[in-house]
Design an enzyme around this catalytic site. Structure first.
Site, PDB file in Angstrom:
ATOM      1  N   GLU A 221      32.569  59.513  19.260  1.00 46.12           N
ATOM      2  CA  GLU A 221      33.212  60.533  18.425  1.00 46.12           C
ATOM      3  C   GLU A 221      32.357  60.922  17.214  1.00 46.12           C
ATOM      4  O   GLU A 221      32.370  62.074  16.790  1.00 46.12           O
ATOM      5  CB  GLU A 221      34.606  60.072  17.978  1.00 46.12           C
ATOM      6  CG  GLU A 221      35.699  60.270  19.033  1.00 46.12           C
ATOM      7  CD  GLU A 221      35.703  59.204  20.123  1.00 46.12           C
ATOM      8  OE1 GLU A 221      34.970  58.204  19.991  1.00 46.12           O
ATOM      9  OE2 GLU A 221      36.440  59.364  21.113  1.00 46.12           O
TER      10      GLU A 221
ATOM     11  N   HIS B 104      47.985  56.348  20.678  1.00 49.16           N
ATOM     12  CA  HIS B 104      47.719  57.620  21.349  1.00 49.16           C
ATOM     13  C   HIS B 104      48.852  58.611  21.097  1.00 49.16           C
ATOM     14  O   HIS B 104      49.107  59.493  21.908  1.00 49.16           O
ATOM     15  CB  HIS B 104      47.555  57.424  22.864  1.00 49.16           C
ATOM     16  CG  HIS B 104      46.295  56.700  23.233  1.00 49.16           C
ATOM     17  ND1 HIS B 104      46.116  55.366  22.988  1.00 49.16           N
ATOM     18  CD2 HIS B 104      45.162  57.129  23.832  1.00 49.16           C
ATOM     19  CE1 HIS B 104      44.914  55.001  23.422  1.00 49.16           C
ATOM     20  NE2 HIS B 104      44.317  56.045  23.939  1.00 49.16           N
TER      21      HIS B 104
END
Lengths: 325, 334
Positions: free
Chosen positions: A60, A129
């Protein structure tokens, strides 16, 4: 005019901009031939090829660093962070680098980039999540924050985000990916910083964002049945924030209810409540009431997650209790 | 492993310029330190005293439109690309004639018109950002190269590894330059790193050649830089260069560097890049008068920059709310 799902609207919005401007590129994990884990980039790889739609490793910091470096040298990248929870592993690039560098360099560099990310709960994915991180992004000077609630707005706000010369965090409510609506053919370009009044009523103003918008609309329908007529506003853009529209509509009804998916503390409704109490306090007929997810990590079990995230029932109950108090 | 030391490839005129740049960096940093002691330079600063050959050698090998990415120890890399001393010194002093009008400070020197795309103060962050600039150059087909300088301490943070992998798989035109000055802030790098050479020993994990260069030898730096940049420009992908060097002072202005053994400091002071190069140039035909003339003209330049920086106005409120956004403002609501 075609029925479009929220997820199809994402690729349509990106494709619209990539066709117009060859400096617009897309990068992220699995966004190429796989079409994205949420199928938000289906068809882009086939139309624009591997140089403009690039798969990345699970890195990321590299994804957003690459987007930043590309943006400061003439490109307009659209980077995907698969789940917004993963911002936590690359937040340095977002907050310290992208958001601050224009100011620190006295305006020498600009960052015309978009960071898309699947946000929020409702899919039983558990605490890592499912977070709603719009409040993380909103509190950082130098970031614009957009949260569409329907397919039409996805296309138009994506275009506005890509064309904006500043970095835009574009949060996609995961639980809305399969929602559908009629979307007109042709290019659609919206503008940032404009809230939308979706429903007008004289008794109370419900201000909602992202996945909470359809719930607020449904709640307003039910409340109308018991004699409480609500205005519903879709905030759409947290930064810039359309306080003109919101303050006007809250002034008209005298009551503000925020409907927020983010956990309670420092949610966007807290800021809105502060603005309302500083600027239109004497136009209020009752307290500002925030309807939020409690200040907890989101649980995975459907029964628990449904209790945590504001529901139509909770909105109806909270508004009617407060209005009848 | 390739250990490069070379004294060839440049004529005397070019070498005198390399000498001038190193002397300029040395005298600038010395002045910056003095101005800190006089309370003209506020906050913190991280000096490149002793490490000048790396900045000078790389800058000489770069095209004007190549990109420099530096760390908070970035004065030298900024000046070496041709940024005048006055705006850099004024930036350190928080004046409106500073490179960023005082809004960035010592650790964030940036001059886009000179290809200096920034100095980054969170360890490792700029390696992936340099990859992005290289990706952009690759996509636009400009044959520009991004050169990314970082310290030995950066090799143990995740962004380093993410950037190397991305650069390798996308064959990006980026040259990573580890300035290994042996000390990660106050700790000896080998004590907290799994391999003896923190950058070079990691290169093979990303399919890159291990390259170690004497970072106190500007000719050797120039040569290795030229090779790596030509490779990047030709589409050959990234390189990783570990340049061995030593900072003469502490990590930052608050650090006297007392944790380092005296013998080690003495050994490296004896390998000071500037006297070494001075001696080499004399051996290669330069005259003492030529070198002294360079030193004097740099000293005069530093004096002028100091006076101009001191004369710069302090920033007013008009700058405070400017340039958060591309429209020049900072409004977050209507």
């Amino acid at each position: 005019m075609a029925q479009l799902t929220f997820r199809e609207a994402i690729s349509r919005g990106i494709a619209q901009e990539m066709r117009r401007d060859e400096t617009v590129l897309a990068i992220g994990e699995d966004i190429g031939a796989a079409g994205g884990v949420f199928k938000g980039t289906v068809g882009l790889f086939e139309e624009f090829g591997p140089l403009r739609v690039r798969d990345t490793p699970i890195s990321e910091q590299a994804i957003l660093g690459a987007a930043m470096g590309a943006a400061m040298t003439g490109l307009k990248p659209i980077a995907e962070i698969m789940f917004s929870d993963f911002f936590a592993v690359c937040w340095d690039i977002v907050v310290n680098q992208i958001a601050k560098s224009r100011y620190m360099t006295n305006g020498q560099v600009s960052f015309p980039l978009v960071i898309r990310s699947g946000n929020g709960g409702g899919l039983r994915f558990g605490a890592q999540h499912s977070q709603s991180v719009e409040n993380w992004a909103m509190m950082v000077p130098g970031l614009k924050v957009v949260v569409p609630s329907n397919a039409l707005d996805v296309v138009g706000l994506m275009a506005a985000a890509v064309r904006d010369p500043d970095p835009v965090i574009f949060l996609e409510a995961k639980c809305l990916y399969s929602s559908k609506m009629e979307v007109p053919d042709g290019d659609i370009v919206d503008s940032l910083g404009r809230a939308k009044v979706l429903r007008s009523g004289g008794d109370a103003t419900l201000v909602a964002l992202g996945a909470m918008v359809p719930k607020a609309l449904k709640a307003a329908e039910e409340l109308a049945g018991v004699g409480i007529d609500c205005t519903v506003i879709d905030v759409r853009s947290l930064v810039p924030l359309d306080t003109v529209t919101i303050l006007r509509e809250v002034t008209a009804t005298g009551r503000l209810f925020t409907v927020e998916e983010n956990p309670r503390l420092c949610g966007w409704g807290g800021e809105l409540s502060s603005i309302v109490s500083e600027e239109i306090f004497y136009d209020l007929d009752g307290p500002v009431v925030r309807i939020t997810t409690p200040h907890i990590p989101l649980p995975a079990a459907d029964a628990l997650e449904d209790m945590a995230i504001p529901s139509v029932e909770r909105i109806v109950a909270t508004v009617s209790t407060s209005m009848n108090a | 492993m390739t250990t490069t030391t070379s004294h060839t490839g440049l004529d005397l005129e070019a070498k005198l310029e390399l000498y001038r740049v190193q002397v300029a960096l040395r005298q600038f940093e010395t002045r910056a330190y003095d101005l800190f002691l006089e309370n003209y330079v506020k906050g913190t600063s991280h000096l490149s005293l002793g490490q000048e050959a790396i900045a000078a050698g790389f800058a000489a090998a770069m095209r004007p439109d190549d990109y420099t990415f530096a760390t908070y120890r970035g004065h030298a890399h900024t000046l070496a690309r041709g940024v005048p001393m006055t705006p850099v010194l004024a930036e350190l002093m928080g004046r409106t004639n500073g490179l960023m009008a005082g809004k960035g400070g010592s650790m964030h020197l940036t001059s886009v018109e000179h290809g200096v795309l920034g100095s980054y103060a969170v360890i490792g962050a700029h390696l992936p950002i340099a990859c992005g600039a290289a990706w952009s150059a690759q996509y636009r087909g400009t044959e520009q190269v991004a050169v990314c300088f970082f310290g030995d301490g950066s090799t143990n943070i995740g962004a380093f590894h993410e950037a190397l992998n991305l650069a390798a798989i996308w064959k990006l035109p980026v040259v990573f330059v580890c300035e290994n000055n042996l000390w990660m802030e106050y700790t000896r790098t080998t004590e907290i790193t799994a391999v003896p050479n923190p950058a070079a020993d990691r290169a093979s994990a990303y399919g890159l050649e291990s390259i170690i260069v004497d970072g106190n030898d500007v000719d050797a730096v120039y040569e290795v830089a030229t090779t790596a940049m030509a490779r990047a420009r030709a589409g050959g992908g990234p390189s990783m260069i570990e340049a061995l060097t030593y900072r003469h002072g502490g990590h930052s202005r608050a650090d006297p560097g007392k944790y380092r053994p005296e013998a080690e400091v003495a050994e490296w002071l004896a390998r000071d890049p500037i006297p070494m190069y001075h001696a080499r140039l004399l051996a290669e035909g330069a005259t003492e008068a030529q070198l002294v003339e360079i030193e004097h003209s740099v000293a005069a330049e530093v004096e002028v920059a100091t006076e101009e920086a001191k004369a710069g106005p302090t920033p007013g409120a008009d700058l405070l709310m400017k340039d958060v956004w591309a429209d020049g403002g900072s409004a977050w609501r209507n």
